[in-house]
Write an enzyme that holds these catalytic residues in place. Structure first.
Site, short mmCIF file in Angstrom:
data_model
loop_
_atom_site.label_atom_id
_atom_site.label_comp_id
_atom_site.label_asym_id
_atom_site.label_seq_id
_atom_site.Cartn_x
_atom_site.Cartn_y
_atom_site.Cartn_z
N GLU A 44 -8.37 10.81 7.49
CA GLU A 44 -8.47 9.67 6.65
C GLU A 44 -10.50 8.97 7.13
O GLU A 44 -10.49 8.06 5.90
CB GLU A 44 -8.17 8.45 5.70
CG GLU A 44 -8.07 8.35 4.88
CD GLU A 44 -6.79 7.26 4.82
OE1 GLU A 44 -6.85 6.03 3.83
OE2 GLU A 44 -5.77 7.92 4.57
N ASP A 142 -3.87 9.17 6.52
CA ASP A 142 -2.73 8.59 6.87
C ASP A 142 -1.91 8.52 5.81
O ASP A 142 -1.03 9.74 4.49
CB ASP A 142 -3.07 6.93 6.12
CG ASP A 142 -3.56 6.61 6.47
OD1 ASP A 142 -4.32 6.85 7.61
OD2 ASP A 142 -4.25 5.11 6.52
N TYR A 364 2.48 3.02 12.29
CA TYR A 364 1.97 2.49 10.53
C TYR A 364 2.48 1.49 9.98
O TYR A 364 3.85 1.82 9.88
CB TYR A 364 2.73 4.40 9.82
CG TYR A 364 1.69 5.05 8.64
CD1 TYR A 364 0.79 4.51 9.08
CD2 TYR A 364 2.60 4.27 7.61
CE1 TYR A 364 0.09 5.27 7.57
CE2 TYR A 364 2.10 4.32 6.01
CZ TYR A 364 0.49 5.02 6.04
OH TYR A 364 -0.47 4.97 5.11
#
Length: 845
Positions: A44, A142, A364
């Site tokens: 990303e 992501d 994350y």
């Protein structure tokens, strides 16, 4: 979708760096040979692409302008969104004009366009995607709904929907450590695994386009029909969120403060003094401790009855405990960071993303889970063993005392979707900024504290009964800090209850304190995030709110952006921590409500759509059924906007007539039969009916507080109706233009008369522009100054304690006395309340 087992292998820390690289290279080689072509990996962001290359073996890659390439693998990146759904004007020529006649816009297919700022990079990436030797493309964006959308829109735009000859895989990373990246490569997800999540992502994007574009154009066309071009943005999630904020402000505007009294007494118990607060039991309403008295005569009766009298004492002591909260999901992290440090949701998300992506220090962040996988006990212990600094001793204690156990509060597969809670990875970050250090410390503290025992307290409740009136004294001693030691609570907390010397006490002093009930508080980002999480319902209980968050407004990943959009669209302003709706916000929500556009005003309905999208991501709801519902809803919304005429809401106001003239009311304004028009919201302030009546009767009112400039600054002003029947603001008056009223006193500077004016009080010497002239405001720092207090100042006295000034610098409320020194107002602050000494109960052993 992938099973929990895939998720649980996110961090294997036993492999050495060399083994990690070797295994990753082997994986990449196997992938390439299996497909007989090169593998293109699309991250990303550029930084993630560079991290992937390091794990795959940086020495085998050659760096080009927009990518890295080895014999088997190409690694490139997006820059966030490179592609989006086309603007209406690019879909059809007829949509160039923002005309109500072209609505609803319901394209059969949603064309994609390159975003102008990154078109060059998209072109370079497109060449890689179309290369004939690229047979496998791995989505390394992501690991969430938005990452799925970014990747799919890029490949769909480049390949124009023709995906033949390409095999697609998904790299799903829980953290950015080398071991986690290696593990993700070893467990690549298939195209079939990702179909449902992609469908949910497409539904979100297309639903937002349909509702946002049609709603914004419809409302803009409606508002612009009254003159000019008044762009009126709205959105599927943003506008129901705004409705929550406006509803709270309306509650505040309707709120009428009530005066009440609380009674506090000082008691002597054989030489030991303590304080008690009067209370009673309200059996009818099920309240066992009512401390407010709304009848002044009753308050005075209690004072007279109890002063100097003896009373009896009953005391109970009972243990209690406080457990640590669960691990952080993104919303909880944002809420606590806002409460503790004043960080915006956007700031916290940005820091959490940096800790994950740049420092590899946390997992994350865009997660809605507060639990870990059930087989994650070993990785947790390994991570605890790597924590450094002041928290290391607590992490080691958790290991030494075997605190880490597989409890459902922490380890629960059923509470995990695509990502688990935010925790440290074991990588110790270096060079953190102060803000980054604060968030990282919060995450580490919670990660350790969640395994610690509860904090143990000893609660003491003392009831003193004097002449049948009861007074309560409460104390709390921290016996064992438990998890609170991690937050610096290692010593006993204060208690204001000295040891009893017998069971009788004498009332030494007793007083009644006057106060007023307070309106509901403005939303802060913390409380707004909580309301978004539970679709507009005020839910304080963590477990209940957790059960409701499936039907929340937006997702953890999008809520910060929604709040920022409300601010950038000038619907909300930040005032310190508070989120204040503007006049534009009130106008929008009132008109939408009058139009019966529930799709744009109902948090509950929008929460249901978010819930359905979650079901789509789990394969339990069809994309087609959801989008059919959105299309029908869009049609109804547009129909209601088109058919709405404000005149249809006209009725005679409840307070009509005024000055013998009828007053008519619509959803946004009042109009008298002789042509005076007053909007319900003027300068960001909602005018009450009483204020409207006074303005019409006297043709002036004020000064009033609570007005706001276009930049959001709060101000006070007088409103007048001029000779042309138009509403005008009057601020500080020029000496030569001032119309004076009655004399209210003498100037302490030169003895000249002081007159009341529209906005304040001025001396005769001020009117003559003499140096000794004084001027005093009617409103100071948002607080109206009563005339009685002004007279005290002019007489050389100190005012009573005035509550509720608001600091221009900090925006905090404060109380103060006022004095007049050489004609200038000075603040004098009350002494701080005495805090009793701490009574320490030492831990044994």
């Amino acid at each position: 979708m992938a099973t929990t087992k895939t998720t649980t292998k996110a961090t294997k820390t036993t492999a050495t760096k060399t083994a990690t690289k070797a295994a990753a290279k082997t994986t990449a080689t196997k992938t390439a040979k299996a497909t007989e072509g090169k593998t293109l990996i699309i991250a990303e962001k550029p930084s993630v692409a560079a991290d992937l290359v390091k794990v795959l073996g940086a020495k085998t890659f050659k760096k080009e302008t927009a990518y890295y390439e080895s014999d088997t693998t190409i690694v490139s990146h997006a820059i966030g969104h490179l592609v989006g759904i086309a603007d209406p004007k690019d879909i059809n020529e007829k949509y160039k004009a923002w005309d109500m006649k072209t609505l609803p816009m319901l394209p059969e297919k949603f064309p994609l366009v390159a975003l102008p700022t990154t078109r060059g990079h998209l072109s370079a990436l497109g060449k890689l995607i179309k290369r004939k030797d690229v047979t496998t493309i791995i989505n390394a964006c992501d690991a969430g709904r938005e990452g799925e959308l970014i990747f799919f829109y890029i490949v769909d735009y480049i390949l124009k929907g023709n995906f033949k000859g390409k095999t697609f895989k998904r790299l799903w990373m829980q953290s950015m450590t080398p071991a986690a990246i290696k593990d993700a490569f070893e467990h690549l997800r298939t195209e079939e695994d990702m179909v449902n999540l992609r469908n949910a992502a497409l539904c979100r994007s297309e639903a937002d386009w349909l509702v946002g574009m049609n709603g914004s154009r419809g409302l803009t066309a409606y508002n612009s029909s009254m003159g000019g071009f008044q762009i009126t943005p709205c959105g599927r999630v943003q506008t129901p969120t705004l409705a929550i904020i406006v509803k709270r402000e309306e509650e505040r505007n309707r709120f009428v403060p009530q005066k009440f009294w609380t009674i506090e007494a000082s008691f002597d118990n054989a030489g030991a003094g303590y304080q008690g607060k009067w209370f009673t039991v309200d059996k009818e309403n099920g309240k066992d401790r009512v401390k407010q008295i709304f009848d002044e005569a009753r308050a005075q009766e209690i004072l007279a009855k109890c002063k100097g009298k003896n009373g009896s004492i009953e005391e109970t002591t009972a243990p209690s405990q406080q457990k640590c909260g669960q691990l952080y999901d993104l919303t909880t992290l944002q809420r606590e960071a806002n409460n503790r440090f004043g960080f915006s949701a956007k700031t916290t998300l940005s820091i959490a993303q940096s800790l994950y992506e740049h420092y590899k220090a946390t997992t994350y962040p865009r997660t809605d889970s507060r639990c870990l996988p059930e087989d994650y006990v070993a990785p947790v212990k390994a991570t605890l063993g790597k924590i450094e600094g002041p928290l290391a001793k607590f992490a080691q204690e958790a290991l030494d005392k075997n605190y880490v156990k597989r409890t459902p509060k922490v380890f629960d597969n059923s509470k995990i979707s695509d990502h688990f809670a935010i925790i440290p990875t074991g990588v110790v970050p270096k060079g953190l900024s102060e803000a980054e250090e604060k968030i990282y410390t919060m995450i580490c503290q919670r990660f350790i504290a969640v395994f610690f025992p509860p904090a143990q307290y000893l609660n003491t409740t003392r009831i003193t009964t004097v002449e049948s009136e009861t007074f309560i004294t409460e104390g709390k001693i921290l016996v064992d800090p438990g998890f609170k030691a991690i937050y610096g609570k290692e010593s006993d907390e204060e208690s204001n209850i000295p040891k009893l010397n017998g069971n009788t006490a004498k009332t030494l002093d007793i007083e009644a304190k006057e106060d007023f009930t307070k309106p509901p508080a403005h939303y802060t980002e913390s409380t707004l995030l909580s309301m978004m999480e539970s679709a507009g319902k005020l839910v304080e209980d963590d477990e209940l709110r957790d059960a409701m968050k499936e039907r929340g407004l937006g997702t953890p990943a999008t809520r910060a952006a929604i709040i920022e959009k409300l601010v950038s669209d000038k619907y909300v302003i930040r005032d310190g921590k508070e989120m204040i709706p503007t006049a534009k916000a009130f106008d929008l929500i009132k008109v939408l409500s009058a139009m019966n556009c529930e799709a744009l005003t109902s948090p509950e309905l929008t929460g249901e759509w978010e819930y359905k999208m979650d079901l789509i991501s789990k394969g339990k709801e069809s994309r087609e059924a959801f989008m059919n519902g959105i299309v029908e809803m869009t049609k109804t919304m547009v129909k209601n906007i088109k058919g709405f005429k404000e005149e249809s809401t006209t009725g005679e106001a409840s307070f009509s007539p005024v000055n013998g003239k009828k007053v008519f009311e619509t959803v946004s304004r009042y109009t008298t039969e002789d042509g005076i028009v007053i909007r319900k919201i003027v300068g960001g302030k909602h005018l009450t009916e009483n204020e409207i009546v006074e303005l019409l009767t006297k043709r002036k009112i004020g000064p009033l507080t609570g007005f706001r400039s276009k930049k959001g600054a709060e101000f006070s002003a007088v409103l007048t109706i001029n000779d042309e029947n138009k509403i005008e603001f009057v601020f500080d008056e020029k000496p030569e233009e001032i119309e004076v009223g009655e004399v209210v006193g003498k100037s302490p500077v030169d003895g000249s008369d002081v007159y009341e004016t529209l906005t304040g009080y001025v001396s005769e010497s001020y009117l003559k522009k003499e140096p000794s002239g004084i001027t005093l405001p009617k409103v100071l720092l948002g607080k109206e100054l009563p005339l009685d207090e002004i007279k005290k100042l002019l007489a050389g006295e100190k005012t009573s304690l005035i509550k509720g000034f608001r600091s221009n610098k900090t925006r905090r409320l404060f109380d103060a006395y006022l004095t007049l020194v050489k004609g200038k107002i000075k603040f004098e602050f009350p002494p701080r309340e005495f805090k009793p000494r701490r009574f320490v109960k030492k831990k044994e052993g």
